[in-house]
Scaffold this motif. Structure first.
Motif, PDB file in Angstrom:
ATOM      1  N   SER A   1      16.441  74.112  66.612  1.00  0.00           N
ATOM      2  CA  SER A   1      15.373  73.133  66.806  1.00  0.00           C
ATOM      3  C   SER A   1      15.945  71.726  66.880  1.00  0.00           C
ATOM      4  N   GLY A   2      17.146  71.546  66.315  1.00  0.00           N
ATOM      5  CA  GLY A   2      17.786  70.231  66.303  1.00  0.00           C
ATOM      6  C   GLY A   2      19.134  70.304  65.604  1.00  0.00           C
ATOM      7  N   GLY A   3      19.633  69.142  65.191  1.00  0.00           N
ATOM      8  CA  GLY A   3      20.942  69.069  64.556  1.00  0.00           C
ATOM      9  C   GLY A   3      21.107  69.941  63.320  1.00  0.00           C
ATOM     10  N   PRO A   4      20.109  69.979  62.397  1.00  0.00           N
ATOM     11  CA  PRO A   4      20.267  70.814  61.199  1.00  0.00           C
ATOM     12  C   PRO A   4      20.521  72.280  61.513  1.00  0.00           C
ATOM     13  N   GLU A   5      19.858  72.786  62.565  1.00  0.00           N
ATOM     14  CA  GLU A   5      20.074  74.195  62.915  1.00  0.00           C
ATOM     15  C   GLU A   5      21.418  74.418  63.611  1.00  0.00           C
ATOM     16  N   ARG A   6      21.855  73.443  64.413  1.00  0.00           N
ATOM     17  CA  ARG A   6      23.188  73.559  65.013  1.00  0.00           C
ATOM     18  C   ARG A   6      24.233  73.622  63.902  1.00  0.00           C
ATOM     19  N   TYR A   7      24.029  72.792  62.888  1.00  0.00           N
ATOM     20  CA  TYR A   7      24.924  72.824  61.722  1.00  0.00           C
ATOM     21  C   TYR A   7      24.839  74.192  61.039  1.00  0.00           C
ATOM     22  N   MET A   8      23.631  74.694  60.808  1.00  0.00           N
ATOM     23  CA  MET A   8      23.440  75.954  60.089  1.00  0.00           C
ATOM     24  C   MET A   8      24.168  77.111  60.774  1.00  0.00           C
ATOM     25  N   PHE A   9      23.960  77.267  62.077  1.00  0.00           N
ATOM     26  CA  PHE A   9      24.584  78.389  62.775  1.00  0.00           C
ATOM     27  C   PHE A   9      26.110  78.266  62.799  1.00  0.00           C
ATOM     28  N   SER A  10      26.612  77.045  62.884  1.00  0.00           N
ATOM     29  CA  SER A  10      28.066  76.845  62.833  1.00  0.00           C
ATOM     30  C   SER A  10      28.615  77.251  61.476  1.00  0.00           C
ATOM     31  N   VAL A  11      27.924  76.844  60.410  1.00  0.00           N
ATOM     32  CA  VAL A  11      28.363  77.166  59.049  1.00  0.00           C
ATOM     33  C   VAL A  11      28.328  78.678  58.815  1.00  0.00           C
ATOM     34  N   ILE A  12      27.240  79.317  59.242  1.00  0.00           N
ATOM     35  CA  ILE A  12      27.136  80.771  59.066  1.00  0.00           C
ATOM     36  C   ILE A  12      28.290  81.483  59.770  1.00  0.00           C
ATOM     37  N   SER A  13      28.578  81.067  60.999  1.00  0.00           N
ATOM     38  CA  SER A  13      29.653  81.696  61.772  1.00  0.00           C
ATOM     39  C   SER A  13      30.997  81.572  61.062  1.00  0.00           C
ATOM     40  N   VAL A  14      31.297  80.367  60.574  1.00  0.00           N
ATOM     41  CA  VAL A  14      32.594  80.151  59.925  1.00  0.00           C
ATOM     42  C   VAL A  14      32.668  80.892  58.592  1.00  0.00           C
ATOM     43  N   LEU A  15      31.592  80.859  57.806  1.00  0.00           N
ATOM     44  CA  LEU A  15      31.592  81.556  56.515  1.00  0.00           C
ATOM     45  C   LEU A  15      31.816  83.054  56.695  1.00  0.00           C
ATOM     46  N   GLU A  16      31.187  83.625  57.706  1.00  0.00           N
ATOM     47  CA  GLU A  16      31.360  85.062  57.949  1.00  0.00           C
ATOM     48  C   GLU A  16      32.780  85.381  58.396  1.00  0.00           C
ATOM     49  N   LYS A  17      33.384  84.504  59.198  1.00  0.00           N
ATOM     50  CA  LYS A  17      34.776  84.697  59.604  1.00  0.00           C
ATOM     51  C   LYS A  17      35.710  84.604  58.401  1.00  0.00           C
ATOM     52  N   MET A  18      35.310  83.831  57.398  1.00  0.00           N
ATOM     53  CA  MET A  18      36.115  83.688  56.185  1.00  0.00           C
ATOM     54  C   MET A  18      35.944  84.878  55.238  1.00  0.00           C
TER      55      MET A  18
END
Length: 412
Positions: free
Chosen positions: A13-30
């Motif tokens: 919907s905006g910047g907060p969600e772009r941040y959220m999906f990026s964080v989820i992706s990196v955390l799962e890779k970790m």
């Protein structure tokens, strides 16, 4: 870690969600397990955990109040939900037990989810970390902006009832009153004091949170991040100036259009990318001013946006509110783009004045026009500032730096 991330929307919907999906992706890779909790909406990205999602107060097809047509009964229910929503807390308690949650990371929970999730987590003994995306804990309009004058206003800090006086929420007395009651109720019950750690993307947020009464040992300044291609280089001779983001009053796109009218024949082409409640108004404004060089492009995904960013000469962020830490600024700099922006909120933490961009007074169309005019005739300066922008993002807004700090805070 098993991490529960709570946010109103599970689509961009905006910047907060772009941040959220990026964080989820990196955390799962970790190697971390991440469970999202959001509203049940048709636009959501698919998730194996969607059976936990909360019902939307408007039904699955409508995400926001501005798009809804509610009966009197529905409005009353929404008012109570915005103040306190026990069902969200019960769902969080259930997820904590079933998924063996170690920590809850709260993003945007205002109105439709609310602080019952904090109470539920603390009763289960789970650590709670909250990222402060906006100023909803003290400001009814979320961004310290007066809805009538479109100017920065911080009168809610002295008395939140000023938001009712000025009808700060959509120029509505009732909606402003409900939001003010929610702020008073939440503060009186000290819900936000039970959060273990707060992540602040800007120094202004850090200050306002401390002024609100949160102890400094709970407050962490952690700038947002963006993924940066190490092989990216500054592309000279951009074709147009670019704005991308939400088309709403607080973003100041009308000020940008006024600046184009001031520039007249000197104006370069302008691409306005995005959608929002002011879409029709802004397009009519362009027609009224007979601005043939201004083009509107509907909302684009990050992938679709990249070619527009790549071929722009510079990016404009004309916010008239205390924008907390707009992702657009660092996403632009990560592509080697000079940013011309308002000197407000967290933008002053992001842009190095005169080095990676130019800052102007908010709402000042003439100052904005002069800053743009000064740059577009100096391609060498744009290129050198673009190079500095690339370095600045790598040094201050990198993914590894952010994730290291975030994981330290999440783990306690």
């Amino acid at each position: 870690m098993n991490i529960l991330i709570v946010n109103k929307y599970f689509f961009v919907s905006g910047g907060p969600e772009r941040y959220m999906f990026s964080v989820i992706s990196v955390l799962e890779k970790m190697g971390h397990k991440v469970i999202p909790l959001a509203l049940e909406l048709d636009r959501n990205v698919d998730s194996p955990y969607k059976h936990y999602f909360l019902s939307s107060p408007f039904g699955p097809q409508i995400a926001k109040l501005s798009q809804a047509s509610l009966s009197v009964i529905q409005k009353i229910k929404l008012a109570f939900r915005s103040i306190y929503y026990p069902a969200a807390g019960r769902t969080v308690a259930q997820i904590v037990e079933r998924e063996h949650i170690d920590v809850i990371y709260l993003l945007n929970i205002c109105n439709y989810i609310g602080p019952s999730v904090i109470s539920a987590a603390k009763k289960k003994g789970v650590r709670v970390v909250m990222r402060m995306s906006d100023f909803n804990f003290i400001c009814a309009s979320y961004h310290f902006v007066n809805s009538r004058s479109d100017k920065i206003c911080m009168k809610c800090k002295g008395n939140v009832l000023n938001s009712v006086r000025y009808r700060c929420v959509r120029d509505s007395l009732v909606q402003s009153m409900i939001r003010a009651i929610a702020i008073v109720f939440h503060k009186h019950n000290r819900y936000y004091r039970h959060v273990d750690a707060y992540i602040c993307p800007s120094r202004l947020m850090e200050k306002e949170l401390h002024d609100f009464g949160v102890s400094l040992d709970k407050i962490f300044y952690v700038p947002s991040f963006t993924e940066q291609n190490n092989h990216i280089s500054v592309i000279p001779d951009g074709k147009y100036v670019l704005y991308f983001g939400r088309l709403s009053k607080e973003k100041g796109v009308d000020v940008l259009i006024k600046a184009w009218k001031i520039l007249g024949d000197d104006a370069p082409p302008l691409s306005v990318v995005g959608s929002g409640p002011q879409n029709t108004f802004l397009q009519q404004m362009v027609r009224d001013f007979s601005l043939e060089k201004v083009a509107f492009v509907p909302f684009l995904s990050q992938k679709e946006l990249r070619p527009y960013l790549k071929h722009s000469m510079l990016v404009v962020i004309p916010s008239v509110c205390h924008d907390n830490a707009p992702m657009a600024v660092i996403e632009a700099m990560a592509m080697g783009k000079v940013v011309v922006a308002s000197k407000v909120g967290g933008i002053v933490d992001q842009v190095l004045e005169g080095k990676t961009g130019v800052l102007v007074p908010p709402g000042d169309a003439e100052a904005l026009a002069n800053a743009i005019k000064d740059l577009i005739y100096k391609p060498k300066r744009i290129n050198s500032m673009g190079e500095r922008a690339l370095t600045h993002v790598a040094n201050s807004f990198s993914q590894p730096m952010h994730m290291q700090k975030l994981c330290d805070i999440l783990s306690g």
